[in-house]
Design an enzyme around this catalytic site. Structure first.
Site, PDB file in Angstrom:
ATOM      1  CD  GLU A   1      22.444 -17.690 -23.977  1.00 45.19           C
ATOM      2  OE1 GLU A   1      21.353 -17.850 -23.410  1.00 45.19           O
ATOM      3  OE2 GLU A   1      22.654 -17.990 -25.170  1.00 45.19           O
TER       4      GLU A   1
ATOM      5  CG  PHE B   1      16.003 -11.113 -29.640  1.00 46.87           C
ATOM      6  CD1 PHE B   1      17.072 -10.421 -30.204  1.00 46.87           C
ATOM      7  CD2 PHE B   1      16.180 -11.670 -28.377  1.00 46.87           C
ATOM      8  CE1 PHE B   1      18.287 -10.300 -29.540  1.00 46.87           C
ATOM      9  CE2 PHE B   1      17.391 -11.551 -27.705  1.00 46.87           C
ATOM     10  CZ  PHE B   1      18.440 -10.875 -28.292  1.00 46.87           C
TER      11      PHE B   1
ATOM     12  CB  SER C   1      16.166 -18.260 -23.094  1.00 49.68           C
ATOM     13  OG  SER C   1      14.802 -18.253 -22.733  1.00 49.68           O
TER      14      SER C   1
ATOM     15  CD  GLU D   1       7.815 -11.238 -27.187  1.00 53.63           C
ATOM     16  OE1 GLU D   1       7.933 -12.220 -27.957  1.00 53.63           O
ATOM     17  OE2 GLU D   1       8.193 -11.267 -25.995  1.00 53.63           O
TER      18      GLU D   1
ATOM     19  CE  LYS E   1       5.425 -16.044 -29.955  1.00 53.85           C
ATOM     20  NZ  LYS E   1       6.263 -14.862 -29.632  1.00 53.85           N
TER      21      LYS E   1
ATOM     22  CB  CYS F   1      22.346 -19.913 -29.946  1.00 58.62           C
ATOM     23  SG  CYS F   1      22.327 -20.671 -31.562  1.00 58.62           S
TER      24      CYS F   1
HETATM   25  P1  NAD Z   1      13.162 -16.247 -25.340  1.00 63.94           P
HETATM   26  O1  NAD Z   1      13.242 -17.606 -24.763  1.00 63.94           O
HETATM   27  O2  NAD Z   1      12.951 -15.103 -24.417  1.00 63.94           O
HETATM   28  O3  NAD Z   1      11.986 -16.156 -26.435  1.00 63.94           O
HETATM   29  C1  NAD Z   1      11.880 -17.078 -27.482  1.00 63.94           C
HETATM   30  C2  NAD Z   1      10.425 -17.200 -27.904  1.00 63.94           C
HETATM   31  O4  NAD Z   1       9.660 -17.692 -26.794  1.00 63.94           O
HETATM   32  C3  NAD Z   1       9.798 -15.887 -28.315  1.00 63.94           C
HETATM   33  O5  NAD Z   1       8.955 -16.103 -29.424  1.00 63.94           O
HETATM   34  C4  NAD Z   1       9.002 -15.470 -27.093  1.00 63.94           C
HETATM   35  O6  NAD Z   1       7.849 -14.716 -27.410  1.00 63.94           O
HETATM   36  C5  NAD Z   1       8.593 -16.811 -26.506  1.00 63.94           C
HETATM   37  N1  NAD Z   1       8.463 -16.741 -25.042  1.00 63.94           N
HETATM   38  C6  NAD Z   1       9.157 -15.970 -24.184  1.00 63.94           C
HETATM   39  N2  NAD Z   1       8.769 -16.199 -22.920  1.00 63.94           N
HETATM   40  C7  NAD Z   1       7.805 -17.148 -22.982  1.00 63.94           C
HETATM   41  C8  NAD Z   1       7.025 -17.820 -21.987  1.00 63.94           C
HETATM   42  N3  NAD Z   1       7.149 -17.561 -20.684  1.00 63.94           N
HETATM   43  N4  NAD Z   1       6.147 -18.752 -22.407  1.00 63.94           N
HETATM   44  C9  NAD Z   1       5.994 -19.027 -23.721  1.00 63.94           C
HETATM   45  N5  NAD Z   1       6.706 -18.415 -24.698  1.00 63.94           N
HETATM   46  C10 NAD Z   1       7.612 -17.496 -24.324  1.00 63.94           C
HETATM   47  O7  NAD Z   1      14.511 -16.051 -26.204  1.00 63.94           O
HETATM   48  P2  NAD Z   1      15.044 -14.728 -26.909  1.00 63.94           P
HETATM   49  O8  NAD Z   1      15.535 -13.781 -25.860  1.00 63.94           O
HETATM   50  O9  NAD Z   1      14.073 -14.243 -27.897  1.00 63.94           O
HETATM   51  O10 NAD Z   1      16.288 -15.320 -27.731  1.00 63.94           O
HETATM   52  C11 NAD Z   1      17.574 -15.461 -27.195  1.00 63.94           C
HETATM   53  C12 NAD Z   1      17.803 -16.870 -26.690  1.00 63.94           C
HETATM   54  O11 NAD Z   1      17.616 -17.802 -27.741  1.00 63.94           O
HETATM   55  C13 NAD Z   1      19.237 -17.090 -26.215  1.00 63.94           C
HETATM   56  O12 NAD Z   1      19.215 -17.845 -25.038  1.00 63.94           O
HETATM   57  C14 NAD Z   1      19.873 -17.878 -27.352  1.00 63.94           C
HETATM   58  O13 NAD Z   1      20.974 -18.679 -27.000  1.00 63.94           O
HETATM   59  C15 NAD Z   1      18.715 -18.707 -27.800  1.00 63.94           C
HETATM   60  N6  NAD Z   1      18.895 -19.207 -29.155  1.00 63.94           N
HETATM   61  C16 NAD Z   1      19.176 -20.535 -29.296  1.00 63.94           C
HETATM   62  C17 NAD Z   1      19.406 -21.054 -30.559  1.00 63.94           C
HETATM   63  C18 NAD Z   1      19.720 -22.506 -30.735  1.00 63.94           C
HETATM   64  O14 NAD Z   1      19.595 -23.004 -31.845  1.00 63.94           O
HETATM   65  N7  NAD Z   1      20.108 -23.221 -29.693  1.00 63.94           N
HETATM   66  C19 NAD Z   1      19.343 -20.216 -31.676  1.00 63.94           C
HETATM   67  C20 NAD Z   1      19.024 -18.871 -31.500  1.00 63.94           C
HETATM   68  C21 NAD Z   1      18.815 -18.366 -30.207  1.00 63.94           C
END
Ligand code: NAD
Length: 500
Positions: free
Chosen positions: A387, A153, A230, A180, A177, A285
């Site tokens: 985090e 997000f 994450s 959401e 994808k 991140c």
């Molecule tokens: P998230 O892991 O909750 O979601 C990321 C994506 O995974 C979304 O599209 C979501 O719909 C999908 N998703 C969520 N749960 C899922 C599941 N159980 N099974 C399959 N798909 C699933 O992350 P977020 O809250 O949207 O974003 C924040 C996180 O992203 C933070 O931890 C941040 O550090 C990380 N991030 C990392 C980088 C990097 O390059 N290392 C860059 C940006 C953000």
């Protein structure tokens, strides 16, 4: 559900279409707390149909000359420049970034497309003449097929652009994808690629949650999966995708340490810490949520951080309000941050600045947390290790650089870290010994530009080949090595002279 709330469309086979989905998730404007859209959650069947469309579109796109594919990227750059302000407004509305932050993220996205414009040159293979007697050897890079991107997000427009331009210019087809929570910004990308003349089926957007993602991860026609999100989800995506024979690169979470040496330029360090801890409301991140003050640097640092945080104007970013920090993404995330702050206090950390209880009269239901600063947190405190992903900065004090490095290197994460110092010796030690993939020296957020890879380590990355830069080209292509020998059969007669 009110009927005037927009339902986000899919983009499939060159058309914006209603999803058949039976489940939906809310999309909020975090500045006001109002729901502004609903995001459909595609099931496995609907997702399968999109994969098949992307698969069918692959041969014609693969066979298009690479310079023509690159020309679509050139047109996309022009369209992005023209629409940057409108895109930034969507990002601010659904995510809560300030307008300046949203514009900055669009700019970073444009740089990714500019990089992809160079693919005809950047994806050249290698050649060696006369490797053995009369044998020449060469390599070519070929696209893989259907590639998938699953994005978080916090950068709704920029992170998809870490993947899409390189994958497409290399000749793949792509299914995005998006998160959401913020599906609207990604639809701008579909719009602009459409206008840039991308053929139907080459780029597609599906929406959903675990069901949709799982359908993509196990689909036999999907060749490669790029994920950003994450750590727990990154790990499980990597495990499932690779178990099903796909290439996978999965970026995870972070807890980046920023080391402040006693000889640092304090003004510079404070300005950088403020931006890296509170920029995008700490939802980056590459944020710097943990300052490690070395030697006597702590007292002056905390005083200056509190003074500069006091001057920040926190408020709505969906209007011209002058905020230099916006809300966090959802009420649920805000509640989680408040619980984490309580826990940190309970475990003995001292709040030097408490951002809780912030009320904005104009938008009382927005998801706001003011800049929050913990002082003298112990390395074992929950707020030093977890985090939190919000505008919460912890300051830890250590005696010397060795201790700062030990602390940094004990973190389960290894995304980025930075040092503020005037000492070349300290900077050199830090650069080589710090256990993280992206290093800043007097740079608070060392996030690489398009031409360099995003090199997280440890629990911040699962995979081998990183996102962005030349690694991105490696990830989205497979190589073929060709060894050629033409025997002298004498047929060419006097027209061929092999050796002078
Ligand atoms: P998230 O892991 O909750 O979601 C990321 C994506 O995974 C979304 O599209 C979501 O719909 C999908 N998703 C969520 N749960 C899922 C599941 N159980 N099974 C399959 N798909 C699933 O992350 P977020 O809250 O949207 O974003 C924040 C996180 O992203 C933070 O931890 C941040 O550090 C990380 N991030 C990392 C980088 C990097 O390059 N290392 C860059 C940006 C953000």
């Amino acid at each position: 559900m009110s009927s005037d709330i927009e339902t986000v469309k899919l983009y499939v086979n060159g058309e914006f279409a209603e999803a058949k989905a039976a489940r939906f998730g809310p999309v909020y404007n975090p500045s006001t707390g109002e729901q502004i859209a609903q995001c459909p959650f595609c099931d496995a069947d609907e997702t399968d149909a999109v994969v098949r469309i992307a698969h069918d579109a692959f041969p014609a796109w693969r066979d298009k000359p690479i310079v023509e594919r690159a020309r679509v990227m050139f047109r996309l750059v022009g369209l992005m420049e023209k629409n940057a302000d409108a895109i930034a407004r969507t990002i601010s509305r659904e995510h809560g970034k300030t307008h300046a932050e949203s514009v900055g993220s669009v700019r970073r996205g444009i740089e990714m497309v500019e990089f992809a414009c160079g693919l005809p040159t950047l994806s050249m293979g290698d050649t060696v003449h006369n490797l053995a007697q009369d044998v020449d050897c060469e390599t070519y890079r070929y696209p893989l097929g259907v590639c998938v991107g699953i994005t978080p997000f916090n950068f709704p427009f920029m992170v998809p652009l870490w993947m899409v331009p390189i994958a497409l210019a290399a000749g793949n087809t792509f299914i995005l994808k998006p998160s959401e929570k913020v599906p609207l910004s990604a639809m701008h990308l579909a719009d602009l690629l459409h206008e840039a003349g991308l053929p139907p089926g080459v780029f597609n957007v599906v929406h959903g949650d675990k069901q949709c993602v799982d359908a993509l991860l196990v689909h036999p026609l999907v060749r490669a999966v790029s994920f950003v999100g994450s750590t727990p989800i990154a790990k499980s995506i990597y495990e499932t995708a690779t178990a099903h024979g796909k290439r996978c690169q999965a970026n995870g979470g972070a807890k980046n340490h920023i080391i402040i040496m006693p000889d640092a330029d304090l003004d510079q360090a404070v300005a950088a810490l403020q931006t890296s801890a509170f920029g995008c409301s700490g939802q980056r991140c590459m944020a710097g949520p943990l300052a490690v003050a070395v030697g006597g640097a702590g007292d002056a640092l905390v005083d200056a951080l509190v003074a500069s945080a006091d001057k920040m104007k926190v408020g709505p970013t969906d209007r011209d309000w002058g905020a230099n920090m916006g809300p966090v993404i959802t009420r649920q995330h805000l509640d989680g941050l408040l619980a984490n702050i309580d826990k940190g206090v309970h475990e003995g950390a001292r709040l030097a600045r408490d951002g809780r209880g912030l009320k904005i009269a104009e938008t009382p239901n927005g998801f706001y947390l003011g800049p929050t600063i913990f002082d003298d947190t112990s390395p074992d405190n929950h707020v030093s290790k977890t985090e939190l992903f919000g505008p919460v900065l912890s300051v830890t004090r250590v005696g010397n650089l060795d201790e700062a490095l030990t602390l940094t290197n004990e973190s389960e994460y290894g995304n980025g870290t930075a040092i503020y110092t005037r000492s070349g010796r300290a900077a050199r030690e830090f650069k080589h010994r710090a256990g993280a993939g992206m290093i800043g020296i007097n740079v608070g957020v060392p996030a690489p530009m398009a031409m360099f890879p995003f090199t997280g380590h440890k629990a911040s990355f699962f995979g081998d080949i990183h996102i962005q830069g030349k690694d991105g080209i490696r990830f989205y292509t497979q190589q073929k090595m060709i060894m050629t020998r033409w025997h002298d059969t004498g047929e060419a007669g006097e027209f061929v002279t092999t050796r002078a």
